[in-house]
Design a protein around this motif. Structure first.
Motif, mmCIF file in Angstrom:
data_model
loop_
_atom_site.group_PDB
_atom_site.id
_atom_site.type_symbol
_atom_site.label_atom_id
_atom_site.label_comp_id
_atom_site.label_asym_id
_atom_site.label_seq_id
_atom_site.Cartn_x
_atom_site.Cartn_y
_atom_site.Cartn_z
ATOM 1 N N ASP A 205 0.830 -1.213 0.000
ATOM 2 C CA ASP A 205 0.000 0.000 0.000
ATOM 3 C C ASP A 205 0.858 1.254 0.000
ATOM 4 O O ASP A 205 0.510 2.266 0.603
ATOM 5 C CB ASP A 205 -0.961 -0.005 1.187
ATOM 6 C CG ASP A 205 -0.241 -0.051 2.535
ATOM 7 O OD1 ASP A 205 0.996 -0.254 2.544
ATOM 8 O OD2 ASP A 205 -0.909 0.118 3.572
ATOM 9 N N LYS A 206 1.982 1.193 -0.721
ATOM 10 C CA LYS A 206 2.890 2.336 -0.799
ATOM 11 C C LYS A 206 2.378 3.366 -1.815
ATOM 12 O O LYS A 206 1.515 3.066 -2.645
ATOM 13 C CB LYS A 206 4.298 1.893 -1.210
ATOM 14 C CG LYS A 206 4.780 0.585 -0.626
ATOM 15 C CD LYS A 206 4.840 0.563 0.872
ATOM 16 C CE LYS A 206 5.417 -0.750 1.358
ATOM 17 N NZ LYS A 206 5.180 -0.962 2.794
ATOM 18 N N THR A 207 2.973 4.539 -1.754
ATOM 19 C CA THR A 207 2.655 5.580 -2.730
ATOM 20 C C THR A 207 3.569 5.499 -3.946
ATOM 21 O O THR A 207 3.524 6.381 -4.810
ATOM 22 C CB THR A 207 2.787 6.976 -2.086
ATOM 23 O OG1 THR A 207 4.125 7.149 -1.593
ATOM 24 C CG2 THR A 207 1.801 7.139 -0.941
ATOM 25 N N HIS B 199 -1.653 9.020 2.085
ATOM 26 C CA HIS B 199 -1.704 7.680 2.670
ATOM 27 C C HIS B 199 -2.628 7.704 3.872
ATOM 28 O O HIS B 199 -2.620 8.640 4.664
ATOM 29 C CB HIS B 199 -0.320 7.181 3.079
ATOM 30 C CG HIS B 199 -0.304 5.702 3.292
ATOM 31 N ND1 HIS B 199 -0.696 5.120 4.481
ATOM 32 C CD2 HIS B 199 -0.003 4.683 2.453
ATOM 33 C CE1 HIS B 199 -0.621 3.809 4.373
ATOM 34 N NE2 HIS B 199 -0.201 3.511 3.150
ATOM 35 N N SER C 146 -0.934 8.330 7.251
ATOM 36 C CA SER C 146 -0.046 9.485 7.400
ATOM 37 C C SER C 146 -0.691 10.569 8.258
ATOM 38 O O SER C 146 -1.840 10.961 8.033
ATOM 39 C CB SER C 146 0.285 10.051 6.017
ATOM 40 O OG SER C 146 0.930 11.302 6.123
ATOM 41 N N GLU D 280 5.361 4.328 4.063
ATOM 42 C CA GLU D 280 4.807 4.056 2.743
ATOM 43 C C GLU D 280 4.952 5.249 1.799
ATOM 44 O O GLU D 280 4.584 5.164 0.625
ATOM 45 C CB GLU D 280 3.330 3.668 2.860
ATOM 46 C CG GLU D 280 3.084 2.309 3.471
ATOM 47 C CD GLU D 280 3.232 2.272 4.986
ATOM 48 O OE1 GLU D 280 3.346 1.171 5.553
ATOM 49 O OE2 GLU D 280 3.240 3.364 5.613
ATOM 50 N N GLN D 281 5.446 6.349 2.306
ATOM 51 C CA GLN D 281 5.611 7.562 1.505
ATOM 52 C C GLN D 281 7.089 7.746 1.158
ATOM 53 O O GLN D 281 7.721 6.825 0.645
ATOM 54 C CB GLN D 281 4.989 8.744 2.257
ATOM 55 C CG GLN D 281 3.477 8.582 2.420
ATOM 56 C CD GLN D 281 2.828 9.617 3.332
ATOM 57 O OE1 GLN D 281 3.262 9.838 4.461
ATOM 58 N NE2 GLN D 281 1.758 10.249 2.839
#
Length: 362
Positions: free
Chosen positions: A50-52, A268, A271, A103-104
């Motif tokens: 589920d990363k950017t 995200h 975040s 994830e960012q």
């Protein structure tokens, strides 16, 4: 920061909203649980990608968990080069920006540096994202510095890592935490920062050190009294984050952050900056504990500090380098703003980062 400490004067016109960003959701969606004997008895960790940023086919990736010195369980993404040589490799701990999750930007940096031959660990700091801690969305100059050291603990015990070849990359507010950690942690052989913020300085003195003594006192007074309200309510009040829309927002710095954290580019669900922001009392410890007091003690280990020529935060990097002892290098990326160095891979100087760590983790 709180309403009572902001001013309408340039360059402070955006101070209140920006310091709210300095001010995830506790539950991750999707999921496996990892048991721990620390502050949180159980972590809920997503198994999905589920990363950017896009997943690389040049690295191996796994979720990991480790515990810091304060007993807070931290969750990270470990990246290893898929086509790696025999023997142990140099390794990098990566975190930031302040209010972001792994994830960012931190994950993008970690994955890219793993493609270039390093074992890398991008992690969520205490109380943020998938990491533990009973209170959510709060930061600490001490505990977040310790989070970097705990990541070094983990990497130094990993079978793929040469513990004598460890480095750190800190992004934005975690650039200041990275320098603070390396000043104390002599296991780290080299440190690099991008778009560095000194979070203690900006919270204690305002942008460009423009906070007056009266404003500082008023802010501390308001936050001190907020503690009673938080205890009475059984939960901390939240400062609020970026606006949901840019309607009526002309400030270029707010717009810059919004276009990263509130759009598909960088949003995200866990975040802090993409969602509700920090607690109202978050600045308290930062305002009284200067992070970069001992930055000169990083020497003789090398420092690489990278900043955009157009970044509103550039002065933090310049002043940190001026205060540090040799060897040190300030690299200015012409035309880049603060957020460009979060995710613009054609602007981020990954070749420089690779050569810097290859040379200094040899």
């Amino acid at each position: 920061m709180t309403d009572g400490t902001s001013t309408a004067d340039t360059p402070n016109s955006h101070r209140r909203t920006l310091l709210k960003l300095a001010g995830a959701s506790a539950a991750a969606l999707g999921v496996s649980a990892i048991s721990s004997t620390s502050a949180n008895a159980e972590l809920t960790i997503t198994d999905e990608w589920d990363k950017t940023f896009r997943k690389s086919d040049k690295v191996d990736h796994e979720k990991v968990s480790f515990i810091n010195r304060y007993g807070v369980p931290l969750v990270g993404d470990l990246y290893l080069p898929r086509d790696r040589p025999e023997g142990r490799l140099p390794a990098l701990a990566v975190a930031g920006p302040f209010g972001a999750v792994k994830e960012q930007a931190a994950g993008l940096y970690a994955q890219t540096m793993a493609e270039r031959g390093f074992v890398t660990l991008a992690f969520d700091p205490s109380y943020v994202g998938e990491s533990g801690g009973a209170v959510r969305d709060v930061a600490s100059p001490d505990i977040n510095t310790e989070d970097f050291m705990a990541a070094i603990d983990f990497l130094g015990l990993h079978e793929a890592v040469d513990r004598e070849r460890l480095g750190i990359i800190g992004i934005c507010g975690f650039g200041g935490m990275a320098l603070n950690a390396v000043a104390a942690d002599k296991r780290v052989k080299a440190v690099a920062t991008t778009s560095m913020y000194d979070m203690s300085r900006v919270m204690a003195k305002g942008y460009y050190d423009s906070m007056t003594e009266e404003q500082r006192a008023a802010g501390l007074e308001k936050m001190s009294r907020q503690r009673w309200t938080d205890v009475e309510n059984g939960k901390p009040a939240m400062a609020g984050g970026l606006p949901d829309t840019l309607d009526g927002i002309d400030d270029p710095v707010i717009r810059m952050y919004w276009h990263y954290y509130k759009t598909d580019r960088g949003y995200h669900k866990r975040s802090v900056n993409s969602n509700g922001g920090w607690t109202v009392t978050n600045p308290l410890s930062f305002m009284n504990m200067p992070l970069l007091t001992y930055v000169d003690e990083i020497s003789p280990r090398p420092i690489l500090v990278i900043a955009g020529s157009e970044a509103h935060s550039r002065y933090f990097s310049e002043d940190a380098v001026a205060a540090a002892a040799e060897p040190k290098e300030l690299m200015i990326i012409e035309g880049a703003d603060h957020v460009d160095l979060y995710d613009q891979v054609d602007i981020i100087p990954f070749d420089k980062l690779q050569s810097f760590f290859e040379q200094n983790l040899a």
